[in-house]
Design a protein around this motif. Structure first.
Motif, short mmCIF file in Angstrom:
data_model
loop_
_atom_site.label_atom_id
_atom_site.label_comp_id
_atom_site.label_asym_id
_atom_site.label_seq_id
_atom_site.Cartn_x
_atom_site.Cartn_y
_atom_site.Cartn_z
N ARG A 85 0.86 -1.19 0.00
CA ARG A 85 0.00 0.00 0.00
C ARG A 85 0.89 1.24 0.00
NH1 ARG A 85 -5.10 0.57 0.21
NH2 ARG A 85 -6.00 2.65 0.52
N ILE A 86 0.73 2.06 -1.01
CA ILE A 86 1.52 3.28 -1.16
C ILE A 86 0.60 4.47 -0.98
CG2 ILE A 86 2.92 4.68 -2.72
CD1 ILE A 86 3.87 2.10 -4.04
N GLU A 87 0.99 5.38 -0.09
CA GLU A 87 0.22 6.59 0.15
C GLU A 87 1.11 7.80 -0.09
OE1 GLU A 87 -2.88 6.62 0.64
OE2 GLU A 87 -3.42 4.64 1.44
N LYS A 88 0.53 8.83 -0.71
CA LYS A 88 1.25 10.07 -0.98
C LYS A 88 0.51 11.20 -0.28
CE LYS A 88 4.26 12.63 -3.46
NZ LYS A 88 3.91 13.97 -2.99
N ALA A 128 6.52 9.49 -1.40
CA ALA A 128 5.42 8.59 -1.05
C ALA A 128 5.97 7.56 -0.08
CB ALA A 128 4.87 7.91 -2.30
N ALA A 129 5.07 6.89 0.62
CA ALA A 129 5.50 5.92 1.63
C ALA A 129 4.64 4.67 1.57
CB ALA A 129 5.42 6.54 3.03
N GLU A 130 5.26 3.54 1.89
CA GLU A 130 4.53 2.28 2.00
C GLU A 130 3.95 2.17 3.41
OE1 GLU A 130 6.21 -1.12 -0.75
OE2 GLU A 130 7.86 -0.23 0.39
N VAL A 131 2.70 1.74 3.49
CA VAL A 131 2.02 1.58 4.76
C VAL A 131 2.09 0.10 5.15
CG1 VAL A 131 -0.13 1.87 6.02
CG2 VAL A 131 0.48 3.48 4.18
N PRO A 132 2.78 -0.24 6.23
CA PRO A 132 2.92 -1.65 6.59
C PRO A 132 1.59 -2.26 7.02
CG PRO A 132 3.84 -0.23 8.30
CD PRO A 132 3.49 0.66 7.16
N ASP A 133 1.44 -3.55 6.72
CA ASP A 133 0.28 -4.34 7.16
C ASP A 133 -1.04 -3.71 6.73
OD1 ASP A 133 2.05 -6.11 8.52
OD2 ASP A 133 2.13 -4.70 10.20
N ALA A 134 -1.06 -3.15 5.53
CA ALA A 134 -2.29 -2.53 5.00
C ALA A 134 -2.66 -3.22 3.68
CB ALA A 134 -2.09 -1.04 4.79
N VAL A 135 -3.91 -3.07 3.29
CA VAL A 135 -4.39 -3.68 2.05
C VAL A 135 -3.63 -3.07 0.87
CG1 VAL A 135 -6.38 -3.98 0.54
CG2 VAL A 135 -6.67 -4.05 3.03
N ARG A 140 0.08 4.00 -8.92
CA ARG A 140 0.24 4.91 -7.80
C ARG A 140 1.41 5.87 -8.05
NH1 ARG A 140 -4.41 4.56 -5.51
NH2 ARG A 140 -3.48 5.79 -3.79
N THR A 141 1.35 7.04 -7.40
CA THR A 141 2.43 8.01 -7.52
C THR A 141 3.76 7.42 -7.05
OG1 THR A 141 0.90 9.84 -7.17
CG2 THR A 141 3.23 10.29 -6.77
#
Length: 326
Positions: free
Chosen positions: A200-203, A210-217, A244-245
């Motif tokens: 899961r990558i969130e910006k 951007a960052a990866e969210v651990p243990d997320a869908v 994803r960005t």
């Protein structure tokens, strides 16, 4: 389904290939903002836009529907539209050419150089692929079907006619375009490849990385393949299955193989916008799809090369590659 009303056409032409800003006045402004100048001052308060729009009003460069010149003391008219050209500070020209690979009545495909943004954003407005192509090819209605990072070179698609824009954009939204990228990074024989990465990558707005969210869908998936090695470098084929960005840059970094020349991953270095040395060694190599307008089967391939693969010393020295020179 009720269709959303289309805004009226702009009474102002493009300037330097850039559309004028369109603003719709809310139907219910805050009490006390009875004239246009007071409303716009509050709307843009806290930033340079407030001063800029005040100058434009004073100069008669804000227009309403039908092209009527608007002034600060004009009454506020709820729900109407106005247009103006934004102040454009001087931009250093990006000294690399855009190559046209395909052009027909509906579709334009180009081979974008490193360091050129696809569309206007932030400080990059006139020096973008969209603005330059509108001017150079006399295609004022040109619009992007997707976007490519400013630092990434390679294939970008545009729709020529507004009527076709949605069809081409849906190709990417529905994942009906096969995309392949090429990247250079360190070679580590202990990393087993090929490998599919899912995370899961969130910006966050305003944050560069951007960052990866651990243990997320997971919302991002990339296939990473090694296609060659030389002098400690690996050449990788990257096939994103989502968009994803910074997805490919994030996934390569998570493998411990940050892409050569990346100023963000693993560490933000923030080079100057006009520092064209050591371009990111990432290239959008292939786009393949069935044209939603004509039905033709298309496969396009970039003619660019990643400089550090065949001339690492020149890349390290910041000497532009032959295929980036005008």
């Amino acid at each position: 389904m009720r269709r959303r009303a289309q805004p009226p056409p702009s009474p102002l032409p493009q300037r330097a290939g850039i559309d004028p800003v369109r603003l719709r006045l809310p139907a219910d402004p805050d009490p006390g903002r009875t004239d246009l100048g007071t409303y716009l001052a509050a709307h843009y308060a806290g930033g340079p836009g407030a001063e800029a729009v005040a100058r434009l009003l004073a100069a008669g460069e804000v227009v309403g529907e039908g092209g009527r010149v608007l002034h600060a003391r004009d009454p506020y008219q709820p729900g109407t539209h106005l247009w103006f050209h934004r102040d454009l500070p001087a931009e250093a020209p990006v000294p690399f050419p855009i190559r046209v690979l395909h052009r027909d009545a509906h579709l334009l495909v180009v081979d974008k150089p490193h360091f050129l943004a696809t569309t206007p954003r932030g400080s990059h407005v006139t020096q973008t692929a969209l603005a330059r192509l509108r001017e150079e090819l006399d295609l004022p209605a040109l619009s992007p079907a997707h976007r490519l990072d400013r630092l990434t070179a390679g294939l970008v698609m545009f729709s020529v006619r507004p009527a076709d824009r949605g069809a081409y954009q849906l190709l990417f939204q529905d994942r009906r375009v096969h995309k392949e990228y090429e990247a250079l990074a360190a070679h580590d024989p202990s990393i087993a490849l090929p490998r599919t990465l899912r995370s899961r990558i969130e910006k966050t707005r305003g944050v560069i990385a951007a960052a990866e969210v651990p243990d997320a869908v997971p919302n991002a998936e990339s296939l990473v393949e090694l296609t060659g090695t030389a002098g400690g470098l690996g050449r990788y084929r990257l096939t994103p299955r989502t968009g994803r960005t910074h997805q490919l840059r994030v996934h390569m970094n998570s493998l411990g193989l940050p892409i050569l020349g990346d100023p963000v991953y693993p560490r933000v270095t923030d080079p100057a916008p006009d520092d064209y040395r050591r371009p990111l060694q990432l290239l959008a190599r292939v786009l393949a799809f069935t044209d939603p307008v004509t039905g033709a089967a298309h496969r396009f391939e970039s003619g660019r090369t990643l400089q550090a693969w065949h001339d690492r010393a020149a890349w390290e020295a910041g000497t532009p590659a032959e295929d980036d020179r005008a």
